[in-house]
Design an enzyme around this catalytic site. Structure first.
Site, PDB file in Angstrom:
ATOM      1  N   GLU A 257      -1.321   2.230  40.549  1.00 53.05           N
ATOM      2  CA  GLU A 257      -1.794   1.549  41.758  1.00 53.05           C
ATOM      3  C   GLU A 257      -2.926   0.653  41.294  1.00 53.05           C
ATOM      4  OE1 GLU A 257      -0.472   2.078  44.723  1.00 53.05           O
ATOM      5  OE2 GLU A 257       0.792   3.764  44.166  1.00 53.05           O
ATOM      6  N   CYS A 296      -8.654  -1.229  48.048  1.00 50.97           N
ATOM      7  CA  CYS A 296      -7.590  -1.924  47.324  1.00 50.97           C
ATOM      8  C   CYS A 296      -6.644  -2.634  48.285  1.00 50.97           C
ATOM      9  CB  CYS A 296      -6.821  -0.927  46.476  1.00 50.97           C
ATOM     10  SG  CYS A 296      -6.278   0.479  47.444  1.00 50.97           S
TER      11      CYS A 296
HETATM   12  P1  NAP Z   1     -11.255   0.933  36.423  1.00 50.00           P
HETATM   13  O1  NAP Z   1     -12.497   0.478  35.763  1.00 50.00           O
HETATM   14  O2  NAP Z   1      -9.975   0.403  35.956  1.00 50.00           O
HETATM   15  O3  NAP Z   1     -11.270   2.529  36.305  1.00 50.00           O
HETATM   16  C1  NAP Z   1     -10.262   3.296  36.891  1.00 50.00           C
HETATM   17  C2  NAP Z   1     -10.299   4.686  36.297  1.00 50.00           C
HETATM   18  O4  NAP Z   1      -9.821   4.660  34.947  1.00 50.00           O
HETATM   19  C3  NAP Z   1     -11.691   5.313  36.245  1.00 50.00           C
HETATM   20  O5  NAP Z   1     -11.608   6.670  36.595  1.00 50.00           O
HETATM   21  C4  NAP Z   1     -12.053   5.156  34.782  1.00 50.00           C
HETATM   22  O6  NAP Z   1     -13.030   6.068  34.352  1.00 50.00           O
HETATM   23  C5  NAP Z   1     -10.701   5.468  34.187  1.00 50.00           C
HETATM   24  N1  NAP Z   1     -10.587   5.212  32.758  1.00 50.00           N
HETATM   25  C6  NAP Z   1     -11.070   4.192  32.040  1.00 50.00           C
HETATM   26  N2  NAP Z   1     -10.752   4.352  30.713  1.00 50.00           N
HETATM   27  C7  NAP Z   1     -10.069   5.521  30.629  1.00 50.00           C
HETATM   28  C8  NAP Z   1      -9.492   6.266  29.541  1.00 50.00           C
HETATM   29  N3  NAP Z   1      -9.548   5.848  28.282  1.00 50.00           N
HETATM   30  N4  NAP Z   1      -8.836   7.415  29.827  1.00 50.00           N
HETATM   31  C9  NAP Z   1      -8.767   7.886  31.081  1.00 50.00           C
HETATM   32  N5  NAP Z   1      -9.314   7.237  32.138  1.00 50.00           N
HETATM   33  C10 NAP Z   1      -9.959   6.067  31.922  1.00 50.00           C
HETATM   34  O7  NAP Z   1     -11.297   0.663  38.000  1.00 50.00           O
HETATM   35  P2  NAP Z   1     -12.492   0.855  39.026  1.00 50.00           P
HETATM   36  O8  NAP Z   1     -13.533  -0.163  38.696  1.00 50.00           O
HETATM   37  O9  NAP Z   1     -12.887   2.285  39.107  1.00 50.00           O
HETATM   38  O10 NAP Z   1     -11.773   0.485  40.408  1.00 50.00           O
HETATM   39  C11 NAP Z   1     -11.640  -0.831  40.914  1.00 50.00           C
HETATM   40  C12 NAP Z   1     -10.220  -1.325  40.812  1.00 50.00           C
HETATM   41  O11 NAP Z   1      -9.320  -0.347  41.309  1.00 50.00           O
HETATM   42  C13 NAP Z   1      -9.964  -2.563  41.638  1.00 50.00           C
HETATM   43  O12 NAP Z   1      -9.278  -3.500  40.872  1.00 50.00           O
HETATM   44  C14 NAP Z   1      -9.067  -2.079  42.774  1.00 50.00           C
HETATM   45  O13 NAP Z   1      -8.170  -3.020  43.276  1.00 50.00           O
HETATM   46  C15 NAP Z   1      -8.350  -0.949  42.151  1.00 50.00           C
HETATM   47  N6  NAP Z   1      -7.928   0.008  43.167  1.00 50.00           N
HETATM   48  C16 NAP Z   1      -6.611   0.130  43.458  1.00 50.00           C
HETATM   49  C17 NAP Z   1      -6.192   1.034  44.405  1.00 50.00           C
HETATM   50  C18 NAP Z   1      -4.747   1.203  44.757  1.00 50.00           C
HETATM   51  O14 NAP Z   1      -4.405   2.166  45.444  1.00 50.00           O
HETATM   52  N7  NAP Z   1      -3.876   0.334  44.341  1.00 50.00           N
HETATM   53  C19 NAP Z   1      -7.132   1.832  45.060  1.00 50.00           C
HETATM   54  C20 NAP Z   1      -8.464   1.681  44.737  1.00 50.00           C
HETATM   55  C21 NAP Z   1      -8.849   0.760  43.779  1.00 50.00           C
HETATM   56  P3  NAP Z   1     -14.589   5.645  34.238  1.00 50.00           P
HETATM   57  O15 NAP Z   1     -15.085   5.428  35.609  1.00 50.00           O
HETATM   58  O16 NAP Z   1     -15.187   6.834  33.586  1.00 50.00           O
HETATM   59  O17 NAP Z   1     -14.640   4.403  33.401  1.00 50.00           O
END
Ligand code: NAP
Length: 524
Positions: A257, A296
């Site tokens: 997602e 999102c």
């Molecule tokens: P992100 O930076 O991509 O992080 C998402 C998750 O991935 C976090 O829990 C992050 O942990 C984790 N992660 C990063 N590197 C990893 C690794 N090597 N192994 C395991 N996990 C890892 O996104 P965000 O800034 O939290 O969220 C914003 C984005 O999410 C926006 O683009 C938004 O559109 C999208 N979003 C989409 C939806 C949907 O349902 N489609 C819903 C909400 C948000 P850390 O925090 O520890 O880095």
């Protein structure tokens, strides 16, 4: 002393090495807690969940697991006020924002508890009907679904520390697949607190629910065949994790997602003096400001008839100007800050990118009045509305997701340009269409469906009773094609599919009917 969040793995609370990352209050920068998973044995954690969690959960039938969900929801419900306080402090949520996250999560668990009970005492599922395979009518095929043999790794974004966890965990636990939660570090305080309350309540079999509160580190190195990963977050992180060699080698399912340039469409039949026009403007303004635009599913692109664009711009601007921004603890505040400095900076950079193709017609200032807070020490971003008069020739307004209270208004000239503009989003989670025209309704629903996971179609009969553009209802699928990640979650019992292996059993029909008698029909 500032709280250091522990990780719950192998049936124990474990602290990461070092200080960890600071979790802050975005209103004033106050450090609330530290979180870290450095040095935690993630391989052992996953192995424990696969072994203990799976056997404990899969010894139960669907109905018994549904009962677990109900008990979990009850514990969370009893502690709801505590979760609201955390949401105010760590996410900068208003009461409405916190309700979407906290109550949305608890409500999803309750919904799956009810749905799960309809599956009764079965231990596997089967599809309706059989398929004849050969001349001999007795030889047929039945498709059955059995729970996965591994662990479900749920990686979530920062914006829904509660709902993000429970909308995934509900289906997973109902299916009998243990949950390994990896919330975004920045807001993991709420997720960890909820899991701690459930661990203390001692409801679930050992190993059913684990959590790490810091970075994911080498988590993907330990996935095994039979596991599943459900990821929510940015497209960049999704790309990195789903192309991890271990994910490819094991062939595990990886549901994504990701981000999305969701649109709202005002149809040509809606005149500017009609109640539906007012409902459209209200919904767009609400979507831009709820959770400070950090949803999102939030509306990012607003498609309106060229003849109405000035009226929409005026009406939206008037509504946004009335939105009180500031510390959610202060009376009358309707929109809080973004979650942290990094997100604030990213939103400002995104506005700069959009403004190369569109004119800012409201907001965009970095200094503006906030109530009960300080614009310099808080992570506030002003609601910002842009207008692009030539959207057919633009690119960045269709591919830049600004994760904040920001949207771009654009005119269309005819139906062909509506379909083109919709497709420029590259695949979205949600779209809204406001129309009273039955013919257009049908054309729009079918044409736009290819680009969306969910469409909200609003006419005057439902304009006061619908559930909202941005709210993912557990009954409906959540996910979208293309840049939205191509994944699918929720959708009632459809959401169980990803946690099961579907297998065709080819045999004598009477044997197949015996199998069927042990379970319930399931269509996905
Ligand atoms: P992100 O930076 O991509 O992080 C998402 C998750 O991935 C976090 O829990 C992050 O942990 C984790 N992660 C990063 N590197 C990893 C690794 N090597 N192994 C395991 N996990 C890892 O996104 P965000 O800034 O939290 O969220 C914003 C984005 O999410 C926006 O683009 C938004 O559109 C999208 N979003 C989409 C939806 C949907 O349902 N489609 C819903 C909400 C948000 P850390 O925090 O520890 O880095």
């Amino acid at each position: 002393m500032t709280l250091k969040l522990q990780n719950y793995i192998c049936g124990d609370w474990v602290e990461g090495q070092g200080q960890g990352a600071a979790l802050t209050n975005p209103v004033n920068g106050e450090v609330l807690a530290y979180a870290g998973s450095e040095g935690v044995d993630l391989g052992a954690a996953l192995a424990y969940a696969r072994d203990q969690g799976r056997s404990g959960l899969q010894a139960l039938n669907y109905g018994e697991r549904a009962q677990l969900l109900e008990s979990m929801a009850q514990v969370l419900q009893e502690n709801r006020e505590k979760y609201y306080q955390i949401a105010y402090q760590n996410s900068g949520n208003t009461k409405v924002d916190a309700a979407i996250d906290v109550d949305g999560g608890i409500g999803t668990l309750k919904y799956y508890a009810v749905m799960g009970k309809t599956l009764g005492d079965a231990h596997f599922l089967c599809e309706p009907g059989t398929d004849r395979l050969a001349k001999d009518k007795a030889f047929q095929a039945l498709h059955i679904l059995t729970p996965l043999t591994g662990v479900a790794i749920h990686i979530n974004a920062f914006n829904f520390p509660s709902w993000g966890l429970w909308e995934k965990a509900a289906g997973s636990l109902l299916a009998g697949v243990p949950v390994f939660a990896k919330p975004a570090t920045a807001t993991s305080l709420l997720t960890q607190t909820m899991i701690r309350d459930l661990v203390n309540a001692d409801i679930l079999p050992n190993g059913s629910l684990s959590i790490i509160c810091g970075g994911g580190h080498d988590l993907m190195d330990y996935v095994q065949t039979g596991d599943v990963v459900l990821f929510t977050g940015s497209a960049d992180t999704a790309q990195k994790l789903r192309t991890h060699p271990r994910v490819i080698e094991t062939g595990i399912r990886f549901n994504v997602e990701a981000d999305s340039l969701n649109m709202a469409l005002l149809a040509e039949d809606v005149t500017t003096d009609s109640p539906l026009f007012e409902a459209f403007v209200k919904e767009v303004a609400k979507e831009m400001t709820t959770k400070a635009g950090q949803k999102c599913t939030a509306i990012r692109r607003i498609l309106v008839p060229a003849a109405s664009i000035d009226a929409v711009a005026d009406a939206l601007t008037a509504r946004l100007a009335k939105t009180v921004i500031g510390d959610p603890a202060s009376d009358g505040v309707r929109m809080g800050p973004l979650v942290n400095r990094a997100q604030q900076q990213a939103a400002w950079e995104g506005i700069d990118i959009l403004s190369r193709e569109a004119e800012i017609i409201f907001g965009g200032d970095r200094q503006f009045a906030v109530q009960g807070g300080d614009v310099d020490s808080g992570c506030f971003v002003q609601p910002t509305l842009l207008r692009c008069n030539k959207p057919m020739n633009a690119e960045r307004i269709h591919d830049t997701e600004v994760f904040g209270p920001v949207a771009t208004l654009m005119p269309y000239s005819d139906e062909a340009s509506i379909w083109a503009l919709a497709s420029f989003g590259g695949g979205s989670l949600a779209g809204s269409v406001f129309t009273n025209d039955e013919g257009f309704f049908a054309r729009a629903a079918v044409t736009l469906a290819a680009h969306h996971g969910r469409l909200l179609m609003v006419d005057e009969t439902v304009m006061n009773g619908h559930t909202g553009h941005g709210i993912a209802m557990p009954q409906c699928v959540h996910g979208g094609p293309g840049r939205a990640g191509g994944g699918e979650e929720l959708g009632g019992l459809r959401g169980l599919r990803i946690y099961h292996q579907r297998t065709a059993i080819q045999a004598n029909i009477s044997q197949l009917e015996n199998l069927r008698a042990a379970t319930v029909d399931f269509s996905s």
